[in-house]
Motif scaffolding. Structure first.
Motif, PDB file in Angstrom:
ATOM      1  N   ALA A   1       0.836  -1.205   0.000  1.00 47.66           N
ATOM      2  CA  ALA A   1       0.000   0.000   0.000  1.00 47.66           C
ATOM      3  C   ALA A   1       0.872   1.257   0.000  1.00 47.66           C
ATOM      4  O   ALA A   1       0.589   2.211  -0.730  1.00 47.66           O
ATOM      5  CB  ALA A   1      -0.927  -0.005   1.219  1.00 47.66           C
ATOM      6  N   LEU A   2       1.943   1.256   0.788  1.00 41.39           N
ATOM      7  CA  LEU A   2       2.848   2.407   0.804  1.00 41.39           C
ATOM      8  C   LEU A   2       3.436   2.664  -0.581  1.00 41.39           C
ATOM      9  O   LEU A   2       3.547   3.799  -1.018  1.00 41.39           O
ATOM     10  CB  LEU A   2       3.991   2.182   1.801  1.00 41.39           C
ATOM     11  N   SER A   3       3.808   1.595  -1.263  1.00 43.29           N
ATOM     12  CA  SER A   3       4.447   1.761  -2.576  1.00 43.29           C
ATOM     13  C   SER A   3       3.467   2.257  -3.634  1.00 43.29           C
ATOM     14  O   SER A   3       3.901   2.718  -4.695  1.00 43.29           O
ATOM     15  CB  SER A   3       5.095   0.453  -3.032  1.00 43.29           C
ATOM     16  N   CYS A   4       2.182   2.173  -3.348  1.00 45.18           N
ATOM     17  CA  CYS A   4       1.161   2.623  -4.308  1.00 45.18           C
ATOM     18  C   CYS A   4       0.849   4.113  -4.204  1.00 45.18           C
ATOM     19  O   CYS A   4       0.156   4.653  -5.059  1.00 45.18           O
ATOM     20  CB  CYS A   4      -0.134   1.839  -4.107  1.00 45.18           C
ATOM     21  N   ILE A   5       1.333   4.757  -3.163  1.00 44.03           N
ATOM     22  CA  ILE A   5       1.043   6.183  -2.970  1.00 44.03           C
ATOM     23  C   ILE A   5       1.743   6.979  -4.057  1.00 44.03           C
ATOM     24  O   ILE A   5       2.950   6.874  -4.235  1.00 44.03           O
ATOM     25  CB  ILE A   5       1.474   6.660  -1.578  1.00 44.03           C
ATOM     26  N   LYS A   6       0.959   7.765  -4.793  1.00 42.57           N
ATOM     27  CA  LYS A   6       1.493   8.528  -5.918  1.00 42.57           C
ATOM     28  C   LYS A   6       1.444  10.017  -5.625  1.00 42.57           C
ATOM     29  O   LYS A   6       0.696  10.472  -4.782  1.00 42.57           O
ATOM     30  CB  LYS A   6       0.675   8.242  -7.173  1.00 42.57           C
TER      31      LYS A   6
ATOM     32  N   ILE B   1      12.375   5.392  -2.365  1.00 37.64           N
ATOM     33  CA  ILE B   1      12.969   6.038  -3.537  1.00 37.64           C
ATOM     34  C   ILE B   1      12.017   7.062  -4.135  1.00 37.64           C
ATOM     35  O   ILE B   1      12.440   8.152  -4.529  1.00 37.64           O
ATOM     36  CB  ILE B   1      13.413   4.978  -4.561  1.00 37.64           C
ATOM     37  N   ASP B   2      10.736   6.740  -4.194  1.00 36.85           N
ATOM     38  CA  ASP B   2       9.759   7.698  -4.721  1.00 36.85           C
ATOM     39  C   ASP B   2       9.711   8.977  -3.896  1.00 36.85           C
ATOM     40  O   ASP B   2       9.502  10.061  -4.427  1.00 36.85           O
ATOM     41  CB  ASP B   2       8.355   7.089  -4.770  1.00 36.85           C
ATOM     42  N   ARG B   3       9.867   8.866  -2.580  1.00 40.78           N
ATOM     43  CA  ARG B   3       9.790  10.026  -1.711  1.00 40.78           C
ATOM     44  C   ARG B   3      11.090  10.830  -1.674  1.00 40.78           C
ATOM     45  O   ARG B   3      11.086  12.011  -1.422  1.00 40.78           O
ATOM     46  CB  ARG B   3       9.468   9.613  -0.266  1.00 40.78           C
ATOM     47  N   PHE B   4      12.218  10.162  -1.863  1.00 43.59           N
ATOM     48  CA  PHE B   4      13.516  10.804  -1.659  1.00 43.59           C
ATOM     49  C   PHE B   4      14.382  10.860  -2.908  1.00 43.59           C
ATOM     50  O   PHE B   4      15.592  11.024  -2.800  1.00 43.59           O
ATOM     51  CB  PHE B   4      14.297  10.038  -0.583  1.00 43.59           C
ATOM     52  N   GLN B   5      13.797  10.728  -4.079  1.00 48.68           N
ATOM     53  CA  GLN B   5      14.617  10.644  -5.284  1.00 48.68           C
ATOM     54  C   GLN B   5      15.501  11.861  -5.503  1.00 48.68           C
ATOM     55  O   GLN B   5      16.575  11.750  -6.085  1.00 48.68           O
ATOM     56  CB  GLN B   5      13.766  10.369  -6.510  1.00 48.68           C
ATOM     57  N   ASN B   6      15.099  13.015  -5.045  1.00 49.03           N
ATOM     58  CA  ASN B   6      15.899  14.225  -5.224  1.00 49.03           C
ATOM     59  C   ASN B   6      16.473  14.741  -3.903  1.00 49.03           C
ATOM     60  O   ASN B   6      16.801  15.909  -3.775  1.00 49.03           O
ATOM     61  CB  ASN B   6      15.054  15.332  -5.874  1.00 49.03           C
ATOM     62  N   ASP B   7      16.607  13.867  -2.941  1.00 48.84           N
ATOM     63  CA  ASP B   7      17.033  14.261  -1.608  1.00 48.84           C
ATOM     64  C   ASP B   7      18.353  13.565  -1.265  1.00 48.84           C
ATOM     65  O   ASP B   7      18.478  12.353  -1.416  1.00 48.84           O
ATOM     66  CB  ASP B   7      15.945  13.858  -0.603  1.00 48.84           C
TER      67      ASP B   7
END
Length: 168
Positions: A71-76, A116-122
């Motif tokens: 479910a977490l990985s589905c958050i867009k 990775i989705d949340r921190f890709q530019n961090d």
């Protein structure tokens, strides 16, 4: 309707049903195809992380952990929730799996995808990946496991073909 139930369950001080809250969050997330409000995210992400942090070894718990990570990985989309509120928990989940191999491949990949989705530019995640999560070592281990599996499959096919070609 789901959001109202989720908010009401979250507001309860006593007799809060964490399992119900997690299930409601999963249903809502699936129904809205991953796009949800920041309020919903601020309730559900900590709930999912709490479920995924469970170290109980039962089959039921493993399935709950896998569903929470999936479910977490589905958050867009871009969400405005403080990253520090879940980064520590996600790191703990991944590190525990690296030591104990308790997650399925799907759950493990889901945990990584969420991070990775949340921190890709961090730069924070880059430091964590190098210093704490040892991504390269884990990727190497997974590739070795995959190559062993492929080699076993090839060997099995070759043995089957040899057996078929041997006259009786």
């Amino acid at each position: 309707m789901f959001e109202r139930l989720i908010v009401e369950e979250k507001k309860k001080k006593e007799e809060k049903n964490e399992k119900l809250l997690a299930n409601l969050c999963e249903c809502r997330l699936i129904l809205c195809h991953g796009y949800v409000s920041d309020v919903f995210i601020s309730i559900c992400v900590p709930c999912f992380v709490k479920v995924a942090l469970s170290k109980e070894e039962s089959e039921k718990t493993r399935k709950e952990v896998e569903m929470a990570l999936l479910a977490l990985s589905c958050i867009k989309g871009e969400n405005h929730i403080e990253k520090g509120s879940y980064l520590k928990g996600m790191i703990e989940i991944i590190k525990y799996h690296q030591e104990n191999h308790n997650l399925t491949h799907l759950a493990y990949q889901s945990a990584w995808k969420f991070l990775i989705d949340r921190f890709q530019n961090d730069l924070t995640l880059k430091k964590v990946i190098m210093n704490e999560l040892h991504f390269v070592r884990e990727a190497t281990r997974e590739l070795e496991e995959l190559s062993k599996s492929v080699n076993c499959n090839r060997k099995g096919k070759e043995e089957n073909e040899t057996a078929k070609n041997v006259p009786n």
